[in-house]
Motif scaffolding. Structure first.
Motif, PDB file in Angstrom:
ATOM      1  N   TYR A   1      34.022  45.739  42.013  1.00 51.24           N
ATOM      2  CA  TYR A   1      32.704  45.854  42.633  1.00 51.24           C
ATOM      3  C   TYR A   1      32.190  44.473  43.020  1.00 51.24           C
ATOM      4  N   ASP A   2      32.348  43.493  42.135  1.00 49.59           N
ATOM      5  CA  ASP A   2      31.870  42.135  42.420  1.00 49.59           C
ATOM      6  C   ASP A   2      32.592  41.521  43.611  1.00 49.59           C
ATOM      7  N   ARG A   3      33.886  41.789  43.722  1.00 47.63           N
ATOM      8  CA  ARG A   3      34.669  41.272  44.855  1.00 47.63           C
ATOM      9  C   ARG A   3      34.142  41.880  46.153  1.00 47.63           C
ATOM     10  N   ASN A   4      33.939  43.202  46.147  1.00 41.80           N
ATOM     11  CA  ASN A   4      33.424  43.871  47.352  1.00 41.80           C
ATOM     12  C   ASN A   4      32.038  43.352  47.714  1.00 41.80           C
ATOM     13  N   LEU A   5      31.204  43.138  46.714  1.00 47.35           N
ATOM     14  CA  LEU A   5      29.865  42.624  46.949  1.00 47.35           C
ATOM     15  C   LEU A   5      29.919  41.235  47.593  1.00 47.35           C
ATOM     16  N   ALA A   6      30.832  40.405  47.123  1.00 44.95           N
ATOM     17  CA  ALA A   6      30.997  39.059  47.691  1.00 44.95           C
ATOM     18  C   ALA A   6      31.488  39.145  49.143  1.00 44.95           C
ATOM     19  N   LEU A   7      32.412  40.064  49.416  1.00 48.19           N
ATOM     20  CA  LEU A   7      32.916  40.236  50.778  1.00 48.19           C
ATOM     21  C   LEU A   7      31.810  40.726  51.713  1.00 48.19           C
ATOM     22  N   VAL A   8      31.001  41.655  51.243  1.00 46.95           N
ATOM     23  CA  VAL A   8      29.879  42.146  52.050  1.00 46.95           C
ATOM     24  C   VAL A   8      28.901  41.001  52.328  1.00 46.95           C
ATOM     25  N   GLY A   9      28.683  40.154  51.336  1.00 51.37           N
ATOM     26  CA  GLY A   9      27.809  38.998  51.533  1.00 51.37           C
ATOM     27  C   GLY A   9      28.321  38.089  52.637  1.00 51.37           C
TER      28      GLY A   9
END
Length: 75
Positions: A22-30
């Motif tokens: 989830y954190d990786r996806n959140l960083a990518l979305v950022g």
């Protein structure tokens, strides 16, 4: 302050090597949001040929697409 494409790409290279989470996806979305805001990468094209021409010209769009595919591969 607007970051350079090299800075964003450097962050992406670090993030994409991480295990899917989830954190990786959140960083990518950022990163995608930053590219949209600062570089206007969200543009719709009528056909694949137009898209490919723009991708050749615009590094920000290529990076946005690469980040998008990195997210799609694990969603």
């Amino acid at each position: 302050m607007k970051r350079t494409l090299n800075e964003i790409e450097s962050d992406f290279c670090k993030i994409k090597e991480q295990t899917a989470s989830y954190d990786r996806n959140l960083a990518l979305v950022g990163l995608m949001n930053e590219l949209e805001k600062d570089y206007g990468t969200m543009i719709v094209y009528e056909n694949e040929e137009q898209l490919q021409e723009e991708l050749k010209k615009k590094a920000a769009m290529r990076l946005y697409r690469e980040i998008s595919f990195a997210r799609t591969n694990e969603d």
